[in-house]
Motif scaffolding. Structure first.
Motif, PDB file in Angstrom:
ATOM      1  N   UNK A  85       0.819  -1.203   0.000  1.00  0.00           N
ATOM      2  CA  UNK A  85       0.000   0.000   0.000  1.00  0.00           C
ATOM      3  C   UNK A  85       0.857   1.260   0.000  1.00  0.00           C
ATOM      4  N   UNK A  86       1.941   1.257   0.751  1.00  0.00           N
ATOM      5  CA  UNK A  86       2.819   2.421   0.768  1.00  0.00           C
ATOM      6  C   UNK A  86       3.381   2.682  -0.622  1.00  0.00           C
ATOM      7  N   UNK A  87       3.745   1.598  -1.336  1.00  0.00           N
ATOM      8  CA  UNK A  87       4.267   1.763  -2.688  1.00  0.00           C
ATOM      9  C   UNK A  87       3.186   2.282  -3.627  1.00  0.00           C
ATOM     10  N   UNK A  88       1.961   1.774  -3.497  1.00  0.00           N
ATOM     11  CA  UNK A  88       0.877   2.180  -4.380  1.00  0.00           C
ATOM     12  C   UNK A  88       0.334   3.564  -4.045  1.00  0.00           C
ATOM     13  N   UNK A  89       0.400   3.945  -2.776  1.00  0.00           N
ATOM     14  CA  UNK A  89      -0.087   5.261  -2.405  1.00  0.00           C
ATOM     15  C   UNK A  89       0.763   6.357  -3.035  1.00  0.00           C
ATOM     16  N   UNK A  90       2.046   6.084  -3.223  1.00  0.00           N
ATOM     17  CA  UNK A  90       2.953   7.087  -3.767  1.00  0.00           C
ATOM     18  C   UNK A  90       3.575   7.884  -2.633  1.00  0.00           C
ATOM     19  N   UNK A  91       4.758   8.435  -2.895  1.00  0.00           N
ATOM     20  CA  UNK A  91       5.398   9.301  -1.917  1.00  0.00           C
ATOM     21  C   UNK A  91       6.337   8.617  -0.958  1.00  0.00           C
ATOM     22  N   UNK A  92       6.408   7.269  -0.986  1.00  0.00           N
ATOM     23  CA  UNK A  92       7.298   6.578  -0.048  1.00  0.00           C
ATOM     24  C   UNK A  92       8.755   6.675  -0.476  1.00  0.00           C
ATOM     25  N   UNK A  93       9.001   6.819  -1.799  1.00  0.00           N
ATOM     26  CA  UNK A  93      10.375   6.926  -2.288  1.00  0.00           C
ATOM     27  C   UNK A  93      11.205   5.730  -1.881  1.00  0.00           C
ATOM     28  N   UNK A  94      12.404   6.013  -1.357  1.00  0.00           N
ATOM     29  CA  UNK A  94      13.311   4.943  -0.961  1.00  0.00           C
ATOM     30  C   UNK A  94      13.179   4.599   0.518  1.00  0.00           C
ATOM     31  N   UNK A 136      21.115   2.428  -3.877  1.00  0.00           N
ATOM     32  CA  UNK A 136      20.108   2.074  -2.879  1.00  0.00           C
ATOM     33  C   UNK A 136      18.790   2.796  -3.123  1.00  0.00           C
ATOM     34  N   UNK A 137      18.842   3.953  -3.773  1.00  0.00           N
ATOM     35  CA  UNK A 137      17.629   4.746  -3.994  1.00  0.00           C
ATOM     36  C   UNK A 137      16.895   4.376  -5.273  1.00  0.00           C
ATOM     37  N   UNK A 138      17.518   3.576  -6.149  1.00  0.00           N
ATOM     38  CA  UNK A 138      16.840   3.223  -7.407  1.00  0.00           C
ATOM     39  C   UNK A 138      15.529   2.503  -7.114  1.00  0.00           C
ATOM     40  N   UNK A 139      14.457   2.860  -7.817  1.00  0.00           N
ATOM     41  CA  UNK A 139      13.156   2.250  -7.503  1.00  0.00           C
ATOM     42  C   UNK A 139      13.098   0.772  -7.855  1.00  0.00           C
ATOM     43  N   UNK A 140      12.239   0.053  -7.172  1.00  0.00           N
ATOM     44  CA  UNK A 140      11.981  -1.355  -7.439  1.00  0.00           C
ATOM     45  C   UNK A 140      10.710  -1.496  -8.268  1.00  0.00           C
ATOM     46  N   UNK A 141      10.675  -2.522  -9.082  1.00  0.00           N
ATOM     47  CA  UNK A 141       9.477  -2.864  -9.841  1.00  0.00           C
ATOM     48  C   UNK A 141       8.868  -4.102  -9.198  1.00  0.00           C
ATOM     49  N   UNK A 142       8.011  -3.893  -8.195  1.00  0.00           N
ATOM     50  CA  UNK A 142       7.443  -5.022  -7.461  1.00  0.00           C
ATOM     51  C   UNK A 142       6.544  -5.878  -8.342  1.00  0.00           C
ATOM     52  N   UNK A 143       5.904  -5.252  -9.342  1.00  0.00           N
ATOM     53  CA  UNK A 143       5.027  -6.015 -10.219  1.00  0.00           C
ATOM     54  C   UNK A 143       5.807  -6.988 -11.091  1.00  0.00           C
ATOM     55  N   UNK A 144       7.110  -6.745 -11.262  1.00  0.00           N
ATOM     56  CA  UNK A 144       7.931  -7.620 -12.102  1.00  0.00           C
ATOM     57  C   UNK A 144       8.674  -8.671 -11.280  1.00  0.00           C
ATOM     58  N   UNK A 145       8.521  -8.649  -9.970  1.00  0.00           N
ATOM     59  CA  UNK A 145       9.185  -9.660  -9.143  1.00  0.00           C
ATOM     60  C   UNK A 145      10.598  -9.299  -8.774  1.00  0.00           C
ATOM     61  N   UNK A 146      10.920  -8.011  -8.798  1.00  0.00           N
ATOM     62  CA  UNK A 146      12.275  -7.590  -8.442  1.00  0.00           C
ATOM     63  C   UNK A 146      12.286  -7.185  -6.980  1.00  0.00           C
ATOM     64  N   UNK A 147      12.984  -7.941  -6.147  1.00  0.00           N
ATOM     65  CA  UNK A 147      13.028  -7.628  -4.714  1.00  0.00           C
ATOM     66  C   UNK A 147      14.449  -7.497  -4.195  1.00  0.00           C
ATOM     67  N   UNK A 148      15.458  -7.870  -5.004  1.00  0.00           N
ATOM     68  CA  UNK A 148      16.843  -7.761  -4.575  1.00  0.00           C
ATOM     69  C   UNK A 148      17.715  -7.478  -5.795  1.00  0.00           C
TER      70      UNK A 148
END
Length: 980
Positions: free
Chosen positions: A62-71, A147-159
């Motif tokens: 939810x934090x990722x989808x709400x927007x504004x969480x950044x890194x 460390x600040x580069x965004x993650x694409x959670x929908x693509x399965x990138x977690x590390x």
């Protein structure tokens, strides 16, 4: 007798022999088939299962989808290792780790309005571990940026991994995780297993003695199934927290950062070396832990800061218990709200007793997910700014986890991220036993720097005083507060508009020149502001500031920006000439109707214009759903965070009106030399926020074509402002892809996962299946040619092995598209094969810095000597790379919409040798490296093909400003956080 020099020589020879043996074993391990990837155990989640999110994961999603969480929710884990280190062996170990733990290869999607997790199969290729040469002085900037580069959670990138090489035996290893997949306890497991897997790969064992670990998906499913059984305990816990509110922190002063800034800042205060042991003794005497003593000091400091007696501080709990969860990697933390009564000026020991009792009560409920509590408490658990109950936290920090690899020493490296998870966090940091510190981290938009510094000092003073005079009252421990009473109820302001608390708070903002507030006969107040030089935050952003700093009764319904406040001849404010001074009791207009309809559908009865979102029963998931509905219906940028900040139908309608006006203005901006004639047919563009897609979008908009851009919700606002319509989705949202393709009259497919060809192929299959009219342009890659035998490659030349998985995926997508072209009403198709793309866009800058030629860029950045292959080496007359400017590629793509090539076309504007490119990079960077030619051909520079591009030659012809040197300068000038 042997000398010191002889001993040193023998040691070096022995070390060299060990290193040669290690490398030989490592090579054998990499050639051996992988045997460590675990098979799915009976009863466990397997690849492609859809599993409910745990409640902690749900909060991260939810934090990722709400927007504004950044890194804020990135977890960097960095270790500096000195000694023999092999990145290739580490790559093998990391790949085995990802294969062992499904949570590290999980993507996140939605099903019937609810988030879920989908396990992906173990990686078929190794997880990449880029290596960058840099000195230690430049390392922190590189680590922070990575460390600040965004993650694409929908693509399965977690590390993801990055290795900085400072010397042959000196490296910094950075693993960056998303918090949705890991917590502090998991890091210890990850570090231990990586050490074991690295040792096994180094010794050439091809496997390890690690047992099959528990899987997080099973934990999430068990938690989900057990929630109905928590009803009685949830009722009791919520009863104990009823009417608790978040602490009201004194807001930033006029020197505060931009209203939407969430930058994390910190202050530390050194403590005496003996103090931690003294605090432990105090705790032992009072039957309390060191953590409870530290938490008591945090409550006392917060009491001093806010002047409030009823306080809540959050502490971290865990769902881990029993041997069944040993070795589990995943997010198992739970926030525990600790509610304490600090009234009556208690002594430190009395407050410690109260804190201990409250902490024990919270720990009794540690298995009840915090977001369930928030949903049950509703609006009562939120402050005037919508902040959840826990906005202040406390902790005791111990020795940090490091990665220990055989034959090396390990040193923890602190990598800071820009975001702050909470408004204020207290910590007793014992990571360095010889130098304990009191640590305070805070959100720059919630607390002024000078106030944060003062509360850090108070916290340190309280810790010190507790060890010596714990029986003294809190007021005596700190002495009188010269600012006592400064934080008063902001709702008691004068009725005069200029002296209203909201007007005063607005004028305190550095970019606001003047402000006033009008109180209508009925309804909430209305604020007006004038910006200095007509630039600065929007009315919505200023309203967010007021919600964070004022009592709810003082927050106006809206903040309207004016060029100037209307005044009479005597200089007094003329209320009658202010727009909208009579606040309507109902809202009208299409956007108001859409907002009211969305509120009604998701929250129940039709709301009044100034009904509060949280009071109506809203929570984070509803905010996401409401924003998604309005984005789709109104084609305007909106995030869940916007909903949480606007909160009322009136304020949300005003925000949408403001963005609609900006969008309309963007659509009417003319571009010199470009036709604005509108052509029939909507063009769907995928990958519109990427480097290529952004230029395609710009080209099509300049030609006046109606454009529908596919983008993920969190990035939709980036392109909606450009005057195009946005449809939400990505390559993993197959239903969304089908709907988007079906609604378009032509398609430009420029999106790619780069690392997951199976996703790319599935997405193409879905798009082709839905394609029924118009032309289709696919932005492919010259990697689809593989390694041609001839040095000159004609368009549509056959593929030659070896070909990378990425190139094979592109080839499969092309074949699927070209087979379908011209059938069932479909138009023509074009597969535009592109090389490395150049242009002033952040995604393209990242490719220059870290992509296929990243090593050359980094070498040029450092200066010194660069070795490139000598022409003629290996029988090849030239070594270099094809290139194309993103704007030229966009022109070629647009041309293919009107004149499909009905096959494959290369999109190469030119070719540059490695020698010339290294010189160009050095000139632009100012490093002027010594470029030398040698008979060696490094793998990254083993490229010698020229690609014919006759079919699209006219569109690909460079225009002024598109020459290589100019484009390089634009790309490098736009890089931030670089190594210098």
């Amino acid at each position: 007798m042997p000398t010191d020099a002889d001993s040193t020589s023998r040691n070096r020879q022995q070390q060299l022999q060990r290193e040669l043996l290690r490398r030989a074993r490592a090579g054998a391990a990499r050639r051996a088939p992988a045997t460590d990837a675990p098979q799915d155990a009976p009863g466990t989640a397997s690849a492609h299962d859809r599993v409910p999110l745990s409640r902690a994961q749900r909060r991260m999603w939810l934090m990722a989808r709400l927007g504004g969480a950044g890194a804020s929710y990135h977890v960097p884990f960095a270790t500096r290792v000195r000694g023999p280190f092999d990145p290739a062996v580490f790559e093998t170990a990391l790949t085995a780790l990802v294969a062992r733990h499904g949570i590290l290869r999980t993507r996140y999607a939605e099903h019937e309005g609810e988030p879920c997790q989908v396990l992906l199969a173990p990686p078929r290729t190794t997880v990449p571990v880029p290596v960058v040469d840099t000195d230690a002085a430049h390392a922190p900037a590189l680590l922070r940026r990575e460390a600040a580069r965004p993650f694409d959670l929908a693509a399965g990138q977690a590390v993801r991994a990055l290795v900085l090489r400072h010397g042959p035996l000196d490296h910094t290893i950075l693993l960056t995780f998303h918090h949705i997949a890991i917590d502090g306890g998991s890091l210890e497991t990850v570090a231990a297993e990586l050490g074991t897997l690295y040792t096994a790969a180094t010794d050439g064992l091809g496997g390890s003695t690690l047992t099959t670990p528990p899987q997080y998906a099973d934990h999430a499913r068990r938690e989900h199934d057990g929630i109905p059984g928590l009803a009685a305990e949830l009722d009791r816990w919520c009863g104990l927290l009823a009417d608790a509110t978040p602490p009201r922190l004194p807001g930033p002063s006029a020197a505060a950062p931009h209203p939407d800034s969430r930058s994390a800042a910190a202050h530390t205060v050194p403590l005496g070396t003996a103090l931690p042991e003294a605090l432990r003794r105090l705790g032992a005497e009072r039957g309390a832990t060191l953590f409870a003593v530290s938490l008591t000091a945090a409550f006392a400091a917060l009491h001093r800061l806010t002047g409030e007696d009823d306080l809540v501080i959050g502490v971290a709990g865990t769902h881990r218990s029993g041997t069944a969860m040993r070795g589990l990697v995943g997010l198992c933390v739970n926030t525990l709200p600790v509610r304490v009564d600090a009234s009556g000026d208690p002594s430190f020991t009395e407050l410690l007793r109260r804190v201990g009792a409250a902490l024990l009560e919270a720990q009794r409920h540690r298995h009840i997910p915090f977001d369930l509590v928030l949903e049950r408490l509703g609006a009562t658990a939120r402050g005037g700014d919508g902040t959840a109950l826990v906005r202040v936290t406390a902790d005791v920090l111990g020795e940090p986890t490091v990665l220990r690899l055989p034959g090396t020493s390990a040193e923890y490296v602190d990598v800071t991220t820009d975001g702050a998870k909470f408004a204020l966090s207290y910590a007793l940091d014992l990571g360095d036993a010889a130098h304990p510190v009191a640590f305070v981290q805070y959100d720059g938009s919630a607390l002024d720097d000078s106030v944060a510094e003062a509360t850090a000092r108070h916290y340190a003073t309280l810790l010190d005083a507790a060890a010596t005079t714990p029986e003294l009252a809190l007021s005596k421990l700190l002495g009188p507060d010269p600012e006592a009473g400064a934080l008063t109820n902001a709702g008691s302001g004068d009725a005069d508009g200029a002296r209203h608390p909201a007007a005063q708070a607005l004028r305190a903002q550095p970019q606001v020149a003047d402000a006033t507030v009008v109180q209508p006969a009925q309804g909430p107040p209305v604020a007006y502001a004038v910006l200095r030089d007509s630039v600065g935050p929007s009315g919505h952003e200023l309203l967010g500031v007021l919600r964070r700093t004022l009592a709810p009764e003082s927050v106006p319904a809206t903040v309207t920006l004016l060029d100037a406040l209307p005044r009479t001849e005597t200089g007094e404010l003329d209320d009658n000439r202010l727009p909208g001074t009579s606040v309507p009791r109902t809202l009208s207009g299409p956007r108001a109707e859409a907002v009211t309809g969305a509120f009604t559908e998701l929250l129940g009865p039709a709301p009044a214009p100034d009904d509060d979102f949280f009071a109506l029963g809203g929570h984070s998931l509803v905010a996401v759903q409401l924003a998604e509905r309005l984005r789709t219906e109104l084609a305007l940028p909106l995030t869940g965070l916007d909903v949480l900040q606007a909160r009322t139908p009136r304020a949300l309608t005003a925000l949408l009106d403001e963005r609609a006006a900006r969008q309309a203005a963007a659509k009417t901006v003319s571009r010199p030399g470009r036709s604005r004639t509108v052509r029939a047919g909507t063009v769907l563009v995928t990958g519109a926020t990427g480097g290529v897609g952004a230029f395609v979008l710009r080209e099509l908009a300049a030609q006046g074509r109606p454009v529908l851009a596919l983008a993920r919700p969190e990035s939709a606002h980036l392109i909606a402002a450009e005057g195009v319509d946005v449809v939400e989705g990505d390559l993993c949202d197959l239903a969304g892809l089908r709907d988007a393709v079906a609604s378009a009259d032509a398609i430009v497919h420029a999106a790619s996962t780069f690392t997951r060809p199976e996703v790319d192929v599935t997405a193409m299959e879905t798009m082709v299946g839905a394609w029924r009219r118009g032309s289709f342009v696919f932005v492919s890659s010259v990697d689809a040619y593989g390694h041609p035998r001839a040095d000159r490659v004609a368009e549509e030349s056959p593929m030659c092995e070896p070909v990378s998985p990425y190139g094979k995926g592109k080839l499969d997508c092309e074949a699927m598209l070209l087979r379908a072209a011209g059938t069932e009403g479909r138009g023509g198709a074009s597969a535009v094969r592109s090389p490395i793309v150049w242009g002033a866009h952040d995604r393209l800058r990242e490719q220059l810095r870290w992509g296929a030629i990243g090593g050359l860029y980094q070498a040029a950045h450092r200066g010194g000597a660069i070795e490139v292959p000598r022409p003629g080496t290996g029988g090849h007359a030239w070594y270099g790379v094809a290139w194309v400017h993103a704007a030229a590629l966009a022109r070629a793509v647009a041309e293919c919409l009107d004149r499909p090539v009905h096959g494959v076309a290369n999109a190469c504007s030119g070719h540059v040798s490695w020698h010339d490119l290294a010189h160009d990079l050095g000139e632009v960077l100012g490093s002027r490296p010594d470029v030398r030619e040698s008979g060696d051909v490094p793998q990254d520079l083993d490229h010698r093909w020229h690609y014919d591009s006759a079919r699209l030659a006219r569109a690909l012809r460079a225009r002024p400003g598109e020459d290589r040197r100019t484009v390089l300068a634009e790309m490098i000038d736009g890089m931030t956080g670089d190594t210098d």
